[in-house]
Design a protein around this motif. Sequence first.
Motif, PDB file in Angstrom:
ATOM      1  N   ASN A   1      14.725   1.989 -60.408  1.00 39.02           N
ATOM      2  CA  ASN A   1      14.384   1.209 -59.214  1.00 39.02           C
ATOM      3  C   ASN A   1      15.519   1.185 -58.200  1.00 39.02           C
ATOM      4  OD1 ASN A   1      11.827   0.633 -60.186  1.00 39.02           O
ATOM      5  ND2 ASN A   1      12.476  -1.267 -61.165  1.00 39.02           N
ATOM      6  N   ALA A   2      16.731   1.026 -58.675  1.00 41.15           N
ATOM      7  CA  ALA A   2      17.890   1.005 -57.769  1.00 41.15           C
ATOM      8  C   ALA A   2      18.038   2.343 -57.050  1.00 41.15           C
ATOM      9  CB  ALA A   2      19.165   0.675 -58.541  1.00 41.15           C
ATOM     10  N   ILE A   3      17.797   3.416 -57.759  1.00 38.12           N
ATOM     11  CA  ILE A   3      17.889   4.751 -57.146  1.00 38.12           C
ATOM     12  C   ILE A   3      16.820   4.907 -56.075  1.00 38.12           C
ATOM     13  CG2 ILE A   3      17.584   7.219 -57.569  1.00 38.12           C
ATOM     14  CD1 ILE A   3      18.824   6.747 -60.371  1.00 38.12           C
ATOM     15  N   GLU A   4      15.573   4.590 -56.425  1.00 41.11           N
ATOM     16  CA  GLU A   4      14.472   4.768 -55.479  1.00 41.11           C
ATOM     17  C   GLU A   4      14.599   3.857 -54.261  1.00 41.11           C
ATOM     18  OE1 GLU A   4      11.035   4.259 -57.986  1.00 41.11           O
ATOM     19  OE2 GLU A   4      10.969   6.408 -58.458  1.00 41.11           O
ATOM     20  N   GLU A   5      15.223   2.683 -54.421  1.00 43.51           N
ATOM     21  CA  GLU A   5      15.386   1.768 -53.296  1.00 43.51           C
ATOM     22  C   GLU A   5      16.480   2.219 -52.323  1.00 43.51           C
ATOM     23  OE1 GLU A   5      16.145  -2.037 -55.048  1.00 43.51           O
ATOM     24  OE2 GLU A   5      14.099  -2.232 -55.814  1.00 43.51           O
ATOM     25  N   ASN A   6      17.442   2.992 -52.810  1.00 43.08           N
ATOM     26  CA  ASN A   6      18.612   3.316 -51.995  1.00 43.08           C
ATOM     27  C   ASN A   6      18.667   4.743 -51.471  1.00 43.08           C
ATOM     28  OD1 ASN A   6      20.431   0.856 -52.005  1.00 43.08           O
ATOM     29  ND2 ASN A   6      19.794   1.023 -54.148  1.00 43.08           N
ATOM     30  N   ILE A   7      17.962   5.648 -52.092  1.00 42.39           N
ATOM     31  CA  ILE A   7      17.957   7.030 -51.600  1.00 42.39           C
ATOM     32  C   ILE A   7      16.537   7.585 -51.621  1.00 42.39           C
ATOM     33  CG2 ILE A   7      20.343   7.541 -52.228  1.00 42.39           C
ATOM     34  CD1 ILE A   7      19.342   8.991 -54.710  1.00 42.39           C
TER      35      ILE A   7
ATOM     36  N   LEU B   1      30.556   6.849 -51.520  1.00 37.95           N
ATOM     37  CA  LEU B   1      29.858   5.824 -52.293  1.00 37.95           C
ATOM     38  C   LEU B   1      28.944   5.012 -51.367  1.00 37.95           C
ATOM     39  CD1 LEU B   1      29.738   4.573 -55.164  1.00 37.95           C
ATOM     40  CD2 LEU B   1      31.474   2.955 -54.388  1.00 37.95           C
ATOM     41  N   ILE B   2      27.638   5.062 -51.636  1.00 42.67           N
ATOM     42  CA  ILE B   2      26.701   4.326 -50.784  1.00 42.67           C
ATOM     43  C   ILE B   2      26.096   3.118 -51.493  1.00 42.67           C
ATOM     44  CG2 ILE B   2      26.137   6.265 -49.282  1.00 42.67           C
ATOM     45  CD1 ILE B   2      23.589   6.715 -50.868  1.00 42.67           C
ATOM     46  N   TYR B   3      26.308   3.035 -52.805  1.00 43.33           N
ATOM     47  CA  TYR B   3      25.775   1.891 -53.560  1.00 43.33           C
ATOM     48  C   TYR B   3      26.639   1.702 -54.794  1.00 43.33           C
ATOM     49  CZ  TYR B   3      22.282  -1.160 -55.761  1.00 43.33           C
ATOM     50  OH  TYR B   3      21.633  -2.224 -56.342  1.00 43.33           O
ATOM     51  N   ASN B   4      27.014   0.450 -55.084  1.00 41.76           N
ATOM     52  CA  ASN B   4      27.827   0.139 -56.248  1.00 41.76           C
ATOM     53  C   ASN B   4      27.530  -1.296 -56.646  1.00 41.76           C
ATOM     54  OD1 ASN B   4      29.725  -0.056 -58.265  1.00 41.76           O
ATOM     55  ND2 ASN B   4      31.495   0.051 -56.903  1.00 41.76           N
TER      56      ASN B   4
ATOM     57  N   LYS C   1      26.331   3.442 -59.592  1.00 46.52           N
ATOM     58  CA  LYS C   1      27.017   3.919 -58.394  1.00 46.52           C
ATOM     59  C   LYS C   1      26.220   5.110 -57.880  1.00 46.52           C
ATOM     60  CE  LYS C   1      31.556   2.606 -60.092  1.00 46.52           C
ATOM     61  NZ  LYS C   1      32.911   3.057 -60.438  1.00 46.52           N
ATOM     62  N   ILE C   2      25.933   5.088 -56.589  1.00 46.17           N
ATOM     63  CA  ILE C   2      25.211   6.201 -55.963  1.00 46.17           C
ATOM     64  C   ILE C   2      26.144   6.819 -54.929  1.00 46.17           C
ATOM     65  CG2 ILE C   2      23.196   6.911 -54.638  1.00 46.17           C
ATOM     66  CD1 ILE C   2      21.728   4.459 -55.789  1.00 46.17           C
ATOM     67  N   ILE C   3      26.338   8.112 -55.043  1.00 45.68           N
ATOM     68  CA  ILE C   3      27.279   8.828 -54.175  1.00 45.68           C
ATOM     69  C   ILE C   3      26.512   9.874 -53.374  1.00 45.68           C
ATOM     70  CG2 ILE C   3      29.353  10.267 -54.134  1.00 45.68           C
ATOM     71  CD1 ILE C   3      29.942   9.003 -56.977  1.00 45.68           C
ATOM     72  N   ASP C   4      26.721   9.864 -52.050  1.00 49.99           N
ATOM     73  CA  ASP C   4      26.132  10.871 -51.162  1.00 49.99           C
ATOM     74  C   ASP C   4      27.096  12.046 -51.099  1.00 49.99           C
ATOM     75  OD1 ASP C   4      25.078  12.421 -49.157  1.00 49.99           O
ATOM     76  OD2 ASP C   4      24.685  10.752 -47.795  1.00 49.99           O
TER      77      ASP C   4
ATOM     78  N   TYR D   1      22.879  14.092 -54.011  1.00 50.63           N
ATOM     79  CA  TYR D   1      23.318  12.781 -54.491  1.00 50.63           C
ATOM     80  C   TYR D   1      23.776  12.881 -55.942  1.00 50.63           C
ATOM     81  CZ  TYR D   1      20.742  10.913 -50.495  1.00 50.63           C
ATOM     82  OH  TYR D   1      20.280  10.639 -49.237  1.00 50.63           O
ATOM     83  N   LYS D   2      24.638  11.946 -56.296  1.00 47.84           N
ATOM     84  CA  LYS D   2      25.088  11.821 -57.679  1.00 47.84           C
ATOM     85  C   LYS D   2      25.031  10.337 -58.031  1.00 47.84           C
ATOM     86  CE  LYS D   2      29.067  12.853 -60.623  1.00 47.84           C
ATOM     87  NZ  LYS D   2      30.398  13.501 -60.639  1.00 47.84           N
ATOM     88  N   THR D   3      24.445  10.021 -59.181  1.00 47.12           N
ATOM     89  CA  THR D   3      24.432   8.626 -59.636  1.00 47.12           C
ATOM     90  C   THR D   3      25.204   8.539 -60.950  1.00 47.12           C
ATOM     91  OG1 THR D   3      22.348   8.839 -60.871  1.00 47.12           O
ATOM     92  CG2 THR D   3      22.192   8.181 -58.560  1.00 47.12           C
ATOM     93  N   ILE D   4      25.926   7.446 -61.078  1.00 44.68           N
ATOM     94  CA  ILE D   4      26.659   7.174 -62.315  1.00 44.68           C
ATOM     95  C   ILE D   4      26.223   5.786 -62.780  1.00 44.68           C
ATOM     96  CG2 ILE D   4      28.930   6.905 -63.380  1.00 44.68           C
ATOM     97  CD1 ILE D   4      30.009   8.599 -60.985  1.00 44.68           C
TER      98      ILE D   4
END
Length: 148
Positions: free
Chosen positions: A84-90, A142-145, A132-135, A120-123
């Motif tokens: 959900n966090a991934i789909e909401e942010n990218i 880092l676009i989300y943490n 953590k979502i990285i563009d 994108y890369k997510t950790i």
Amino acid sequence: MIKKVLPFLICFILLIGLTACNSSQKADSSEDNSFDQEVDGEDQSKESEKEIDDQNQSKASENEVETENNNDTNDKLSNFEEKNAIEENIDITGLEVNVETDTDNKRVILFEDQNHHKVYKTIFIKSEKRIKIIDIKKDNGLIYNEII
């Protein structure tokens, strides 16, 4: 005097005669060319119609592939807590999901475009439930943490 004017007069008449012949040949060839252009125009219109049909079929197949890719993306993410966090942010539409690492401690997911460029890369740190979502593509970093 006549001897001097006579060669000029002959050249002049010859020049006029050649010009007249050339004009009639151009008229004949323009009629032929107009017929050729009509035939070529019909061929070109048929070719352009075929190209349009091919493009439409190509777009339809691309849409089908994109839909399949979206379903594959959703299927690959469906079991993950961070979905959900991934789909909401990218926007993951049309991106390929590659799980690079999935250990007891963390999960690293790479999202690639159709040209296999990493976008994108997510950790996901499992013990902290932190994602953590990285563009990567636009170098936005880092676009989300957040903890989810």
